[in-house]
Write an enzyme that holds these catalytic residues in place. Structure first.
Site, PDB file in Angstrom:
ATOM      1  N   GLU A   1      -2.768   9.377   7.410  1.00 25.39           N
ATOM      2  CA  GLU A   1      -1.297   9.361   7.367  1.00 25.39           C
ATOM      3  C   GLU A   1      -0.694  10.322   8.400  1.00 25.39           C
ATOM      4  O   GLU A   1       0.370  10.078   8.929  1.00 25.39           O
ATOM      5  CB  GLU A   1      -0.790   9.717   5.961  1.00 25.39           C
ATOM      6  CG  GLU A   1      -1.026   8.621   4.924  1.00 25.39           C
ATOM      7  CD  GLU A   1      -0.186   7.354   5.154  1.00 25.39           C
ATOM      8  OE1 GLU A   1       1.032   7.478   5.385  1.00 25.39           O
ATOM      9  OE2 GLU A   1      -0.757   6.252   5.106  1.00 25.39           O
TER      10      GLU A   1
ATOM     11  N   ASP B   1       0.864  -1.189   0.000  1.00 23.11           N
ATOM     12  CA  ASP B   1       0.000   0.000   0.000  1.00 23.11           C
ATOM     13  C   ASP B   1       0.895   1.232   0.000  1.00 23.11           C
ATOM     14  O   ASP B   1       2.074   1.163   0.348  1.00 23.11           O
ATOM     15  CB  ASP B   1      -0.919   0.025   1.233  1.00 23.11           C
ATOM     16  CG  ASP B   1      -1.863   1.230   1.214  1.00 23.11           C
ATOM     17  OD1 ASP B   1      -2.501   1.470   0.161  1.00 23.11           O
ATOM     18  OD2 ASP B   1      -1.950   1.945   2.213  1.00 23.11           O
ATOM     19  N   SER B   2       0.308   2.369  -0.362  1.00 20.96           N
ATOM     20  CA  SER B   2       1.070   3.613  -0.320  1.00 20.96           C
ATOM     21  C   SER B   2       1.498   3.948   1.116  1.00 20.96           C
ATOM     22  O   SER B   2       2.485   4.648   1.309  1.00 20.96           O
ATOM     23  CB  SER B   2       0.221   4.752  -0.876  1.00 20.96           C
ATOM     24  OG  SER B   2      -0.942   4.904  -0.082  1.00 20.96           O
TER      25      SER B   2
ATOM     26  N   HIS C   1      -7.393   3.025   3.260  1.00 20.67           N
ATOM     27  CA  HIS C   1      -7.197   3.861   4.448  1.00 20.67           C
ATOM     28  C   HIS C   1      -8.520   4.133   5.179  1.00 20.67           C
ATOM     29  O   HIS C   1      -8.523   4.419   6.374  1.00 20.67           O
ATOM     30  CB  HIS C   1      -6.602   5.213   4.068  1.00 20.67           C
ATOM     31  CG  HIS C   1      -5.126   5.203   3.811  1.00 20.67           C
ATOM     32  ND1 HIS C   1      -4.553   4.542   2.758  1.00 20.67           N
ATOM     33  CD2 HIS C   1      -4.104   5.800   4.483  1.00 20.67           C
ATOM     34  CE1 HIS C   1      -3.234   4.741   2.789  1.00 20.67           C
ATOM     35  NE2 HIS C   1      -2.942   5.493   3.824  1.00 20.67           N
TER      36      HIS C   1
ATOM     37  N   CYS D   1     -11.058   2.842  -0.613  1.00 19.23           N
ATOM     38  CA  CYS D   1      -9.667   3.186  -0.319  1.00 19.23           C
ATOM     39  C   CYS D   1      -9.343   2.463   0.975  1.00 19.23           C
ATOM     40  O   CYS D   1     -10.133   2.519   1.930  1.00 19.23           O
ATOM     41  CB  CYS D   1      -9.507   4.693  -0.140  1.00 19.23           C
ATOM     42  SG  CYS D   1      -7.892   5.161   0.528  1.00 19.23           S
TER      43      CYS D   1
ATOM     44  N   CYS E   1      -4.322  -1.540  -2.170  1.00 22.39           N
ATOM     45  CA  CYS E   1      -4.449  -0.109  -2.402  1.00 22.39           C
ATOM     46  C   CYS E   1      -5.310   0.064  -3.645  1.00 22.39           C
ATOM     47  O   CYS E   1      -4.974  -0.468  -4.713  1.00 22.39           O
ATOM     48  CB  CYS E   1      -3.045   0.471  -2.634  1.00 22.39           C
ATOM     49  SG  CYS E   1      -3.023   2.198  -3.099  1.00 22.39           S
TER      50      CYS E   1
HETATM   51  N1  DGL Z   1      -4.902   3.242   0.558  1.00 21.49           N
HETATM   52  C1  DGL Z   1      -4.874   3.646  -0.781  1.00 21.49           C
HETATM   53  C2  DGL Z   1      -6.080   3.340  -1.574  1.00 21.49           C
HETATM   54  O1  DGL Z   1      -6.726   2.338  -1.294  1.00 21.49           O
HETATM   55  C3  DGL Z   1      -4.020   4.805  -1.158  1.00 21.49           C
HETATM   56  C4  DGL Z   1      -4.374   6.114  -0.712  1.00 21.49           C
HETATM   57  C5  DGL Z   1      -3.369   7.180  -1.086  1.00 21.49           C
HETATM   58  O2  DGL Z   1      -2.163   6.956  -0.929  1.00 21.49           O
HETATM   59  O3  DGL Z   1      -3.822   8.236  -1.533  1.00 21.49           O
HETATM   60  O4  DGL Z   1      -6.419   4.022  -2.524  1.00 21.49           O
END
Ligand code: DGL
Length: 284
Positions: A168, A20-21, A204, A202, A83
């Site tokens: 984050e 993931d990012s 997150h 997402c 992600c």
């Molecule tokens: N968790 C990620 C997603 O599912 C990435 C979010 C990001 O880095 O902007 O899109």
């Protein structure tokens, strides 16, 4: 030119790579470990370069490819892009363009397709709401996948550029988070009262779920992806015993981050509710 990593590594079994990012993929890892506890996992968060959601297609693709190559070089035969942004912007290119040159026997899987397969059987009104990063929403990946499976469904999307930074930067529980969460929920639902199913598109966003639940009207199905992706992986490994045989079974999870290792371990252990030691790496 990408070198064939078969030249570097002998094909020994390895952990499942989870990418993931940043911290969001931990929401997927948690459910993977619950559903498939016997396997080893290697998590990589590109925290130094998160968020990805506001970055161009080309950059997300380049960063994701670097991460996949790194996880392959660490012995992973199977990598889950935990992600949505990377799944939306990089998965297809990696599967169709890069895998053959890297190692055609390895696999990279995403999170969007299994999510869409699940929601197709849940909605009664056929009106689906999708929250995602600006990148995921601009890619129109959810609309395309939903149209393939359920052409009768209507997809309503809304980008939430502030939600990933709230996670984050560890503001998920702050009062400031309430403002943005309420604003984005209203923006999706007010013009489309027929929506009965909302996807947190997402990885997150489940970290913000307690606040999202506070503002989402009762009766709406709120879908997080962890259990869906875990079930889909269990099914994939049942159908692919040759891949299953290439995964080590020690029940462990290791963590890599491109940012400060202590900061990552701190957040990961709070979130996963178990100790997490991280190692800092550089991707190139
Ligand atoms: N968790 C990620 C997603 O599912 C990435 C979010 C990001 O880095 O902007 O899109």
């Amino acid at each position: 030119m990408i070198e064939n990593i078969n030249n570097i590594l002998p094909p020994q079994p390895g952990p499942i790579g989870v990418f993931d990012s940043g911290y969001g993929g931990l929401t997927i890892l948690k459910d993977l470990r619950k559903r498939l506890p016997a396997y080893d996992y290697l998590y990589l968060g590109d925290n130094a370069r998160a968020p990805y959601g506001t970055r161009s297609f080309e950059l997300v693709y380049r960063f994701t490819l670097q991460a996949v190559r790194h996880l392959f070089s660490q012995g992973c035969h199977l990598v889950i892009l935990a992600c949505n942004t990377a799944s939306a912007k990089a998965l297809r290119s990696i599967q169709q363009r890069d895998l053959a040159g890297l190692d055609p026997s390895r696999r990279v899987l995403g999170v969007i397709r299994p999510t869409v397969e699940t929601l197709a059987s849940i909605s009664r009104t056929g009106h689906i709401g999708i929250f995602g990063t600006p990148g995921t929403i601009a890619s129109r990946s959810y609309e395309m996948e939903i149209r393939k499976l359920r052409p009768d469904f209507v997809t309503h999307t809304h980008a939430c550029p502030m939600w990933v930074p709230l996670v984050e930067y560890r503001e998920a529980e702050s009062d400031g988070a309430d403002f943005f969460i309420k604003k984005d929920i209203d923006a999706l639902l007010a013009p489309s009262p027929e929506i009965d199913t909302v996807v947190l598109g997402c990885t997150h966003y489940p970290i913000l779920r307690p606040k999202i639940e506070k503002y989402i009207p009762q009766g709406i199905n709120l879908i997080s992806q962890g259990q869906i992706v875990a079930e889909s992986l269990a099914d994939y490994l049942r159908r692919h015993p040759e891949m299953d045989a290439k995964i080590t079974r020690g029940g462990s999870a290791s963590f890599l981050t491109t940012e400060n290792a202590d900061r990552f371990a701190d957040m990961a252990s709070v979130f996963l509710k178990s100790p997490a030691t991280a190692q800092t790496i550089t991707l190139s």
